[in-house]
Enzyme design. Structure first.
Site, PDB file in Angstrom:
ATOM      1  N   ARG A 121       0.715  -1.335   0.109  1.00 42.80           N
ATOM      2  CA  ARG A 121      -0.013   0.101  -0.013  1.00 42.80           C
ATOM      3  C   ARG A 121       0.903   1.267  -0.125  1.00 42.80           C
ATOM      4  NH1 ARG A 121      -2.921  -2.874   3.774  1.00 42.80           N
ATOM      5  NH2 ARG A 121      -4.760  -3.838   2.760  1.00 42.80           N
ATOM      6  N   LYS A 143       1.938  11.318 -11.238  1.00 43.90           N
ATOM      7  CA  LYS A 143       1.163  10.379 -12.067  1.00 43.90           C
ATOM      8  C   LYS A 143       2.114   8.977 -12.302  1.00 43.90           C
ATOM      9  CE  LYS A 143      -2.165  13.191 -14.558  1.00 43.90           C
ATOM     10  NZ  LYS A 143      -2.745  13.792 -15.657  1.00 43.90           N
ATOM     11  N   GLU A 185       6.620  17.774 -25.731  1.00 41.85           N
ATOM     12  CA  GLU A 185       5.993  18.208 -24.181  1.00 41.85           C
ATOM     13  C   GLU A 185       6.821  19.405 -23.557  1.00 41.85           C
ATOM     14  OE1 GLU A 185       3.571  16.383 -22.695  1.00 41.85           O
ATOM     15  OE2 GLU A 185       3.853  14.251 -23.131  1.00 41.85           O
ATOM     16  N   LYS A 227       5.118  23.125 -13.997  1.00 41.77           N
ATOM     17  CA  LYS A 227       4.616  21.860 -13.652  1.00 41.77           C
ATOM     18  C   LYS A 227       4.362  21.509 -12.046  1.00 41.77           C
ATOM     19  CE  LYS A 227       3.442  17.206 -14.277  1.00 41.77           C
ATOM     20  NZ  LYS A 227       3.547  15.747 -14.938  1.00 41.77           N
ATOM     21  N   GLU A 237      -5.808  16.224 -10.405  1.00 43.33           N
ATOM     22  CA  GLU A 237      -6.631  16.536 -11.494  1.00 43.33           C
ATOM     23  C   GLU A 237      -8.049  16.835 -11.268  1.00 43.33           C
ATOM     24  OE1 GLU A 237      -4.718  15.123 -15.062  1.00 43.33           O
ATOM     25  OE2 GLU A 237      -6.573  14.904 -15.922  1.00 43.33           O
ATOM     26  N   ARG A 241      -5.124  20.816 -13.372  1.00 39.01           N
ATOM     27  CA  ARG A 241      -4.191  20.142 -13.802  1.00 39.01           C
ATOM     28  C   ARG A 241      -4.565  19.422 -15.355  1.00 39.01           C
ATOM     29  NH1 ARG A 241      -0.390  15.695 -10.591  1.00 39.01           N
ATOM     30  NH2 ARG A 241       0.566  14.884 -12.631  1.00 39.01           N
ATOM     31  N   ASN A 245      -2.703  18.147 -19.797  1.00 40.16           N
ATOM     32  CA  ASN A 245      -3.194  17.026 -20.946  1.00 40.16           C
ATOM     33  C   ASN A 245      -3.523  17.769 -22.490  1.00 40.16           C
ATOM     34  OD1 ASN A 245      -3.217  15.019 -19.213  1.00 40.16           O
ATOM     35  ND2 ASN A 245      -5.152  15.736 -18.072  1.00 40.16           N
ATOM     36  N   HIS A 248      -3.168  15.554 -25.592  1.00 40.14           N
ATOM     37  CA  HIS A 248      -3.194  14.298 -25.187  1.00 40.14           C
ATOM     38  C   HIS A 248      -4.524  13.499 -25.372  1.00 40.14           C
ATOM     39  CE1 HIS A 248       0.238  15.415 -23.086  1.00 40.14           C
ATOM     40  NE2 HIS A 248       0.640  14.256 -22.464  1.00 40.14           N
ATOM     41  N   HIS A 252      -3.032  10.307 -27.027  1.00 38.49           N
ATOM     42  CA  HIS A 252      -3.207   9.007 -26.646  1.00 38.49           C
ATOM     43  C   HIS A 252      -4.222   8.101 -27.569  1.00 38.49           C
ATOM     44  CE1 HIS A 252      -2.296   9.866 -22.034  1.00 38.49           C
ATOM     45  NE2 HIS A 252      -1.240   9.869 -22.711  1.00 38.49           N
ATOM     46  N   HIS A 265       5.885   8.558 -27.626  1.00 38.87           N
ATOM     47  CA  HIS A 265       4.832   9.096 -27.022  1.00 38.87           C
ATOM     48  C   HIS A 265       4.927  10.681 -27.373  1.00 38.87           C
ATOM     49  CE1 HIS A 265       2.216  10.563 -23.933  1.00 38.87           C
ATOM     50  NE2 HIS A 265       3.056  11.235 -23.322  1.00 38.87           N
TER      51      HIS A 265
HETATM   52  P1  NAD Z   1      10.904   5.649 -22.527  1.00 36.73           P
HETATM   53  O1  NAD Z   1      10.904   5.825 -21.278  1.00 36.73           O
HETATM   54  O2  NAD Z   1      10.468   4.776 -23.483  1.00 36.73           O
HETATM   55  O3  NAD Z   1      12.387   6.233 -22.932  1.00 36.73           O
HETATM   56  C1  NAD Z   1      12.775   6.383 -24.519  1.00 36.73           C
HETATM   57  C2  NAD Z   1      13.888   5.620 -24.914  1.00 36.73           C
HETATM   58  O4  NAD Z   1      15.134   6.277 -24.453  1.00 36.73           O
HETATM   59  C3  NAD Z   1      14.046   4.139 -24.336  1.00 36.73           C
HETATM   60  O5  NAD Z   1      14.322   3.291 -25.401  1.00 36.73           O
HETATM   61  C4  NAD Z   1      15.048   4.182 -23.149  1.00 36.73           C
HETATM   62  O6  NAD Z   1      15.748   2.985 -23.003  1.00 36.73           O
HETATM   63  C5  NAD Z   1      16.137   5.303 -23.853  1.00 36.73           C
HETATM   64  N1  NAD Z   1      16.748   6.100 -22.821  1.00 36.73           N
HETATM   65  C6  NAD Z   1      16.402   6.431 -21.579  1.00 36.73           C
HETATM   66  N2  NAD Z   1      17.166   7.324 -21.084  1.00 36.73           N
HETATM   67  C7  NAD Z   1      18.348   7.332 -21.976  1.00 36.73           C
HETATM   68  C8  NAD Z   1      19.581   7.956 -21.910  1.00 36.73           C
HETATM   69  N3  NAD Z   1      20.038   9.151 -21.147  1.00 36.73           N
HETATM   70  N4  NAD Z   1      20.485   7.670 -23.004  1.00 36.73           N
HETATM   71  C9  NAD Z   1      20.022   6.931 -24.062  1.00 36.73           C
HETATM   72  N5  NAD Z   1      18.878   6.234 -24.135  1.00 36.73           N
HETATM   73  C10 NAD Z   1      18.065   6.643 -23.032  1.00 36.73           C
HETATM   74  O7  NAD Z   1      10.297   7.210 -22.914  1.00 36.73           O
HETATM   75  P2  NAD Z   1       9.877   8.676 -22.271  1.00 36.73           P
HETATM   76  O8  NAD Z   1       9.478   9.323 -23.713  1.00 36.73           O
HETATM   77  O9  NAD Z   1      10.837   8.977 -21.498  1.00 36.73           O
HETATM   78  O10 NAD Z   1       8.693   8.391 -21.835  1.00 36.73           O
HETATM   79  C11 NAD Z   1       7.487   7.944 -22.584  1.00 36.73           C
HETATM   80  C12 NAD Z   1       6.310   7.587 -21.257  1.00 36.73           C
HETATM   81  O11 NAD Z   1       6.179   8.717 -20.106  1.00 36.73           O
HETATM   82  C13 NAD Z   1       5.115   7.003 -21.853  1.00 36.73           C
HETATM   83  O12 NAD Z   1       4.638   5.936 -21.213  1.00 36.73           O
HETATM   84  C14 NAD Z   1       3.959   8.158 -21.136  1.00 36.73           C
HETATM   85  O13 NAD Z   1       2.706   7.593 -21.051  1.00 36.73           O
HETATM   86  C15 NAD Z   1       4.821   8.478 -19.812  1.00 36.73           C
HETATM   87  N6  NAD Z   1       4.567   9.889 -19.306  1.00 36.73           N
HETATM   88  C16 NAD Z   1       3.954   9.972 -18.181  1.00 36.73           C
HETATM   89  C17 NAD Z   1       3.731  11.219 -17.646  1.00 36.73           C
HETATM   90  C18 NAD Z   1       3.326  11.175 -16.310  1.00 36.73           C
HETATM   91  O14 NAD Z   1       3.158  12.583 -15.750  1.00 36.73           O
HETATM   92  N7  NAD Z   1       3.495  10.310 -15.361  1.00 36.73           N
HETATM   93  C19 NAD Z   1       3.980  12.458 -18.475  1.00 36.73           C
HETATM   94  C20 NAD Z   1       4.322  12.191 -19.774  1.00 36.73           C
HETATM   95  C21 NAD Z   1       4.527  10.926 -20.305  1.00 36.73           C
HETATM   96  N1  GLY Z   2       1.410  14.693 -17.855  1.00 35.52           N
HETATM   97  C1  GLY Z   2      -0.001  15.260 -17.330  1.00 35.52           C
HETATM   98  C2  GLY Z   2       0.188  15.401 -15.709  1.00 35.52           C
HETATM   99  O1  GLY Z   2       1.074  15.163 -15.270  1.00 35.52           O
HETATM  100  O2  GLY Z   2      -0.746  15.861 -15.294  1.00 35.52           O
END
Ligand code: NAD
Ligand code: GLY
Length: 361
Positions: A121, A143, A185, A227, A237, A241, A245, A248, A252, A265
């Site tokens: 938890r 998130k 982003e 942010k 949200e 907040r 999006n 998105h 998405h 993404h």
């Molecule tokens: P990712 O985590 O898939 O990373 C992209 C690629 O870069 C991967 O192949 C990874 O191995 C590589 N990588 C990472 N760091 C590296 C580095 N320093 N050097 C070389 N390679 C590296 O993708 P992302 O774009 O970081 O994240 C996308 C994800 O984030 C999606 O699932 C999306 O839904 C999520 N997201 C979440 C939020 C949130 O608020 N929680 C906000 C935006 C996006």
């Molecule tokens: N990426 C959208 C949020 O964090 O609310």
């Protein structure tokens, strides 16, 4: 080094933004933890690049730590990998005082945060984002989620980390495509909150694209401050907040409709922002200049701007599963002025379908 404070009802914490040094990470880690037992989660790419040196530092600082390496890519944000991580947490005898450290991009951050939020938890959680997208967005604000085959981020929670440590130099090893995805982003903050930031981006775009560390530091700190401010007002949200999006709802849907295989993404969100702006234009909310400026900036950043080969009815179907939907209506965040967006439901279905199929004249 610069610090940004995130203040929320459930947990307040610092985002430490450092150019190259890992040493402060160990100091801040010690300060933010309840016990020295850690489970580091990273994907195979990040493991190869960064884990060895972090492992040495953690051992020298006498942390009781282990690592779990997951495959890179969106498919890892799954119930299957969540289960493997729970097993690893149990094998390592993690207790409520222990901490999961997400070392990597948004995939690792979202998945590890989901485990930290639900194992026993809720246990400790630290984010060490290594992609531009994770440094300016996903590691901040709590998130956490995994995907279901039918819908993205559909199983999740709000669970704040106790610390975020950004080492900007990790961006030097990021592929060009992933770096540009993060830019989408980053640009978003200008359109939703601070149009002046877009002027700054415009003046500094060559430095940003060359990954100049000073320019990146300014941009990352700016994005984190915006942010942090929005999340501090509305952690879960209930209102404002949702503006984060922007892009998105369509973005998405593009990711889900293409099985997360064609676009990153950030690329899907870039196209989503363009088409949500075209929708705003078709609805008479903004003028043509606004849209053209956006397309020009995205093209300068080599970001995709066209929605190709994705069936409109499939996108409509995917949007009907969006988490933001209210009473069956699809919810959109649409631009209404420079640096200003508003939340809309009840969008005319014909205008929406026409925009997805044809854009605007
Ligand atoms: P990712 O985590 O898939 O990373 C992209 C690629 O870069 C991967 O192949 C990874 O191995 C590589 N990588 C990472 N760091 C590296 C580095 N320093 N050097 C070389 N390679 C590296 O993708 P992302 O774009 O970081 O994240 C996308 C994800 O984030 C999606 O699932 C999306 O839904 C999520 N997201 C979440 C939020 C949130 O608020 N929680 C906000 C935006 C996006
Ligand atoms: N990426 C959208 C949020 O964090 O609310």
């Amino acid at each position: 080094m610069s610090n940004v404070y995130v203040k929320t009802k459930h947990r307040s914490y610092y985002i430490h933004i450092e150019e190259r040094d890992w040493k402060p990470f160990i100091i801040y880690l010690k300060e933010s933890l309840k016990s020295n037992r850690l489970l580091i989660v990273c994907d195979d790419n990040v493991h190869k690049l960064y884990y060895q040196s972090i492992d040495i530092m953690l051992s020298e600082a006498k942390f009781d730590h282990d690592v779990v390496v997951v495959p890179h890519g969106e498919a890892t944000k799954s119930i299957k990998w969540a289960e493997k991580l729970y097993t690893k947490a149990i094998d390592n005898r993690l207790d409520r005082q222990s901490t999961i450290v997400a070392l990597g991009g948004g995939v690792v951050g979202d998945l590890s945060g989901f485990i930290a939020a639900t194992y026993m938890r809720g246990i400790g959680f630290v984010q060490v984002p290594t992609t531009l997208l994770a440094q300016i967005d996903s590691s901040v604000g709590g998130k956490v989620a995994i995907n279901h085959l039918m819908a993205k981020n559909i199983v999740g929670s709000f669970y704040q980390p106790s610390m975020v440590y950004i080492n900007i130099s990790t961006l030097e090893t990021l592929s060009e495509r992933e770096f540009l995805s993060g830019l989408a982003e980053l640009i978003k903050y200008g359109f939703i909150w601070d149009y002046e930031f877009l002027n700054w981006m415009d003046d500094n775009i060559d430095k940003i694209l060359a990954r100049d560390i000073e320019a990146l530091k300014n941009a990352i700190a700016k994005a984190c401050k915006i942010k942090a401010h929005i999340v501090s007002i509305d952690e879960t949200e209930q209102g404002i907040r949702a503006i984060l999006n922007f892009g998105h709802t369509i973005g998405h849907a593009i990711e889900a409709a293409t099985n997360y295989k064609i676009y990153t993404h950030g690329e899907a969100i870039a196209i989503g922002m363009i088409y949500e702006t075209k929708l705003a234009y078709n609805l008479g909310l903004i003028n043509r200049q606004y849209l053209d400026n956006m397309i020009f900036l995205f093209k300068r950043c080599s970001l995709p701007t066209d929605l190709k080969d994705v069936d409109t009815s499939l996108l409509m179907d995917k949007m009907s599963l969006d988490k933001k939907n209210k009473g069956g209506d699809i919810v959109f965040v649409l631009p209404v002025d420079a640096g200003e967006v508003e939340i809309f439901s009840n969008i005319d279905k014909d205008i929406l379908e026409k925009t997805l199929a044809k854009g605007c004249e």
